[in-house]
Write a protein that holds these residues in place. Structure first.
Motif, mmCIF file in Angstrom:
data_model
loop_
_atom_site.group_PDB
_atom_site.id
_atom_site.type_symbol
_atom_site.label_atom_id
_atom_site.label_comp_id
_atom_site.label_asym_id
_atom_site.label_seq_id
_atom_site.Cartn_x
_atom_site.Cartn_y
_atom_site.Cartn_z
ATOM 1 N N CYS A 105 19.150 27.948 -17.455
ATOM 2 C CA CYS A 105 19.004 26.926 -16.415
ATOM 3 C C CYS A 105 20.364 26.290 -16.139
ATOM 4 C CB CYS A 105 17.977 25.874 -16.808
ATOM 5 S SG CYS A 105 18.442 24.797 -18.178
ATOM 6 N N ILE A 106 20.618 25.989 -14.868
ATOM 7 C CA ILE A 106 21.921 25.451 -14.478
ATOM 8 C C ILE A 106 22.014 23.954 -14.700
ATOM 9 C CG2 ILE A 106 21.369 24.922 -12.061
ATOM 10 C CD1 ILE A 106 24.585 26.688 -13.280
ATOM 11 N N GLY A 107 20.845 23.300 -14.743
ATOM 12 C CA GLY A 107 20.802 21.852 -14.914
ATOM 13 C C GLY A 107 19.359 21.409 -14.991
ATOM 14 N N TRP A 108 19.151 20.089 -14.945
ATOM 15 C CA TRP A 108 17.826 19.496 -15.118
ATOM 16 C C TRP A 108 17.495 18.614 -13.925
ATOM 17 C CZ3 TRP A 108 15.994 21.726 -19.390
ATOM 18 C CH2 TRP A 108 16.908 22.121 -20.384
ATOM 19 N N PRO B 113 24.154 18.870 -15.927
ATOM 20 C CA PRO B 113 23.793 17.667 -15.184
ATOM 21 C C PRO B 113 22.291 17.437 -15.143
ATOM 22 C CG PRO B 113 25.483 18.895 -14.003
ATOM 23 C CD PRO B 113 25.029 19.773 -15.137
ATOM 24 N N VAL B 114 21.925 16.154 -15.130
ATOM 25 C CA VAL B 114 20.540 15.721 -14.986
ATOM 26 C C VAL B 114 20.423 15.080 -13.608
ATOM 27 C CG1 VAL B 114 18.666 14.349 -15.945
ATOM 28 C CG2 VAL B 114 20.455 15.245 -17.467
ATOM 29 N N VAL B 115 19.776 15.775 -12.687
ATOM 30 C CA VAL B 115 19.623 15.289 -11.315
ATOM 31 C C VAL B 115 18.356 14.445 -11.239
ATOM 32 C CG1 VAL B 115 19.415 15.952 -8.893
ATOM 33 C CG2 VAL B 115 20.756 17.371 -10.468
ATOM 34 N N VAL B 116 18.457 13.290 -10.596
ATOM 35 C CA VAL B 116 17.301 12.393 -10.534
ATOM 36 C C VAL B 116 16.998 12.017 -9.090
ATOM 37 C CG1 VAL B 116 16.258 10.268 -11.383
ATOM 38 C CG2 VAL B 116 17.957 11.438 -12.785
ATOM 39 N N HIS B 117 15.738 12.240 -8.719
ATOM 40 C CA HIS B 117 15.188 11.639 -7.492
ATOM 41 C C HIS B 117 14.785 10.226 -7.886
ATOM 42 C CE1 HIS B 117 12.528 11.785 -3.736
ATOM 43 N NE2 HIS B 117 12.312 10.598 -4.288
ATOM 44 N N ALA B 118 15.539 9.243 -7.393
ATOM 45 C CA ALA B 118 15.426 7.878 -7.907
ATOM 46 C C ALA B 118 14.808 6.946 -6.871
ATOM 47 C CB ALA B 118 16.801 7.367 -8.318
ATOM 48 N N VAL C 228 18.803 37.185 -1.208
ATOM 49 C CA VAL C 228 19.894 37.837 -0.484
ATOM 50 C C VAL C 228 21.239 37.337 -0.972
ATOM 51 C CG1 VAL C 228 20.967 37.960 1.824
ATOM 52 C CG2 VAL C 228 18.515 38.356 1.562
ATOM 53 N N ILE C 229 21.283 36.110 -1.491
ATOM 54 C CA ILE C 229 22.516 35.527 -2.015
ATOM 55 C C ILE C 229 22.312 35.138 -3.475
ATOM 56 C CG2 ILE C 229 23.190 34.669 0.264
ATOM 57 C CD1 ILE C 229 22.420 31.825 -0.838
ATOM 58 N N ASP C 230 23.388 34.699 -4.125
ATOM 59 C CA ASP C 230 23.308 34.305 -5.528
ATOM 60 C C ASP C 230 22.530 32.999 -5.673
ATOM 61 O OD1 ASP C 230 24.822 36.514 -6.089
ATOM 62 O OD2 ASP C 230 26.609 35.412 -6.709
ATOM 63 N N PHE C 231 21.940 32.822 -6.850
ATOM 64 C CA PHE C 231 21.095 31.653 -7.073
ATOM 65 C C PHE C 231 21.188 31.204 -8.520
ATOM 66 C CE2 PHE C 231 18.672 35.334 -8.251
ATOM 67 C CZ PHE C 231 17.960 34.952 -9.376
ATOM 68 N N ALA C 232 20.976 29.917 -8.717
ATOM 69 C CA ALA C 232 20.803 29.322 -10.044
ATOM 70 C C ALA C 232 19.509 28.531 -10.018
ATOM 71 C CB ALA C 232 21.985 28.426 -10.392
ATOM 72 N N LEU C 233 18.964 28.240 -11.187
ATOM 73 C CA LEU C 233 17.679 27.557 -11.276
ATOM 74 C C LEU C 233 17.783 26.297 -12.134
ATOM 75 C CD1 LEU C 233 15.276 30.590 -11.907
ATOM 76 C CD2 LEU C 233 15.668 29.388 -9.746
ATOM 77 N N TYR C 234 17.269 25.207 -11.594
ATOM 78 C CA TYR C 234 17.063 24.007 -12.388
ATOM 79 C C TYR C 234 15.770 24.144 -13.188
ATOM 80 C CZ TYR C 234 20.487 21.285 -9.631
ATOM 81 O OH TYR C 234 21.625 20.797 -9.036
#
Length: 458
Positions: free
Chosen positions: A144-147, A186-191, A119-125
């Motif tokens: 892809c918008i990021g990692w 950007p590289v997003v990390v669950h740390a 329903v709204i705009d989206f980007a994908l990692y």
């Protein structure tokens, strides 16, 4: 003057330098102009925003729906409808899916699925997968918008969902940072430290699994702080565009302060950590379990101080819906309960409530949940601003209104497991959400159409 599709008149409009009493003109899906009251061209539709505040639509850079897998937890349609109700016009979907979004084929499949339903705009990692340049470049070409990576192992029984995403070995973490460092994304990390998690989870086996404190003791703050410190040390060499996800603790804030200026890194926290403590988890039970855990008042205070000091400059939802049956099946078992809360409808009212309580001003609150993310990911000022030429993505809010949270008032499919938010009354209310000039939420009803959202690239 050219006629407008829509004129939003009489409200206070949040511009990059603060609030201004101007009229906002929209045409062809974009901001056509800002006008002194009474000077705008004619418009096909006029929205009377007197007494209201007009914000750029929120950009949430950390969101999970896992679709098309697990429709019982929520679908792209249900969760983007909830996003619209929360004033969110763009979301960034994380790559946990079944199978993991770590190949070009899966990225393309998810893009097409979201395009048909959002329903709204989206980007994908994307996850970096096999850590090859060929795979990396193919996923970049797909937009892809990021990692995203995890420093923890795949949860038991979910290896396919984390294939190419979970890198508990530090050498692989460094390889991933180095591989992704020159992508500009950007590289997003669950740390969290895999070794320390294993240690503390083993110690927690002797504790009461029904006690909310057991979850925190099985994943204490040191696990997060050590993992973040190691990543920031690695980034001295890798020089990736690093982003630390969902910071929860005073210890991690201290690590972020200590590494300030050493590389291009940023950090986020989430409303569940800013507006709840372990006492709230004890009241809500396993429905409030998240990873990393919600911690203590001292940690919450440290997070707010980090926001005040500019150590943390992003607040994201980490929206993660689960089915009621999944949560119910884990009653009395915090270690075995699925982790996640559905926060997409909570973030904007919660931050408006923080403004009302004097925690921060409106511009800072909006930057945290919108403009900063749009800048970091190369979308500003197309997203995150209301300037001529920007996307006509708007959230009209009533700063004096109230938002009450209960299953009957929520739009997420996971409304029956949102116990962490039940009974909360926040000062601040979303009145209308506009995407590309079209209303997608108004006066409590979602009006956006399935497939009306667009895939967003850098």
């Amino acid at each position: 003057m050219t006629a407008l599709d829509t004129l939003i008149s009489g409200g206070d409009v949040l511009l990059p330098d603060g609030l201004h009493r101007v009229d906002l003109g929209l045409a062809d899906g974009k901001v056509a102009g800002l006008y002194a009251p009474g000077t705008a061209p004619e418009a096909s539709r006029i929205i009377d925003a007197r007494g209201k505040t007009v914000l750029p639509g929120i950009v949430d850079i950390h969101f999970h729906v896992r679709a098309p897998a697990y429709p019982e937890r929520g679908t792209v349609l249900s969760e983007t409808r909830a996003a619209a109700a929360g004033g969110v016009t763009t979301l960034f979907e994380m790559p946990i899916s079944k199978p993991c979004c770590s190949t070009p084929e899966e990225l393309a499949r998810r893009r097409d699925h979201f395009s048909e339903n959002a329903v709204i705009d989206f980007a994908l990692y994307a996850a970096p997968g096999d850590l090859t340049e060929a795979g990396r470049d193919a996923m970049m070409d797909l937009g892809c918008i990021g990692w995203k990576i995890f420093t923890t192992p795949s949860p038991p029984g979910r290896a396919d969902e984390f294939e190419g995403l979970a890198f508990p070995d530090e050498a692989d973490q460094l390889r991933a940072l180095e591989l992704l460092s020159d992508t500009g994304r950007p590289v997003v990390v669950h740390a969290e430290s895999a070794a320390l998690l294993a240690h503390y989870e083993n110690l927690a086996k002797a504790l009461d699994p029904a006690d909310a404190a057991t979850h925190g003791l099985s994943r204490p703050a040191i696990c997060e702080a050590v993992a973040v410190a190691k990543l920031l040390a690695m980034n001295l060499t890798a020089q990736a565009k690093l982003h630390i996800a969902h910071v929860t603790s005073a210890e991690t804030v201290a690590v972020l302060r200590g590494f300030a200026g050493t590389s291009d890194f940023t950090a986020e926290t989430c409303p569940q950590y800013l507006f709840a403590t372990e006492e709230d988890v004890a009241r809500a039970g396993i429905y409030a379990k998240v990873n990393p855990p919600i911690r203590h008042q001292a940690d919450q205070d440290a997070l707010w101080q980090a926001i005040a000091d500019g150590v943390i400059n992003y607040v994201t939802t980490d929206h993660a819906p689960f089915a009621k049956a999944e949560k119910q099946a884990a009653e009395g078992d915090f270690p075995g309960a699925p982790p996640g809360v559905p926060g997409i409808e909570f973030i904007l009212p919660a931050m408006l409530d923080a403004v009302a309580r004097g925690r921060l001003d409106l511009k800072r609150a909006h930057d945290l949940i919108c403009a900063n993310g749009a800048r970091r990911y190369g979308l500003y000022p197309q997203k995150g601003a209301l300037l001529p030429g920007s996307a006509a993505d708007v959230a009209i809010v009533d700063l004096e209104g109230e938002t009450r949270f209960a299953p009957a008032t929520m739009h997420t499919h996971a409304r029956d497991v949102a116990h962490l938010f039940y009974g909360r009354v926040l000062r601040g209310k979303v009145c209308e959400t506009i995407l590309a000039g079209r209303s997608v939420f108004k006066d409590g009803a979602v009006t956006g159409k399935q497939g009306g959202g667009r895939f967003v690239r850098r």
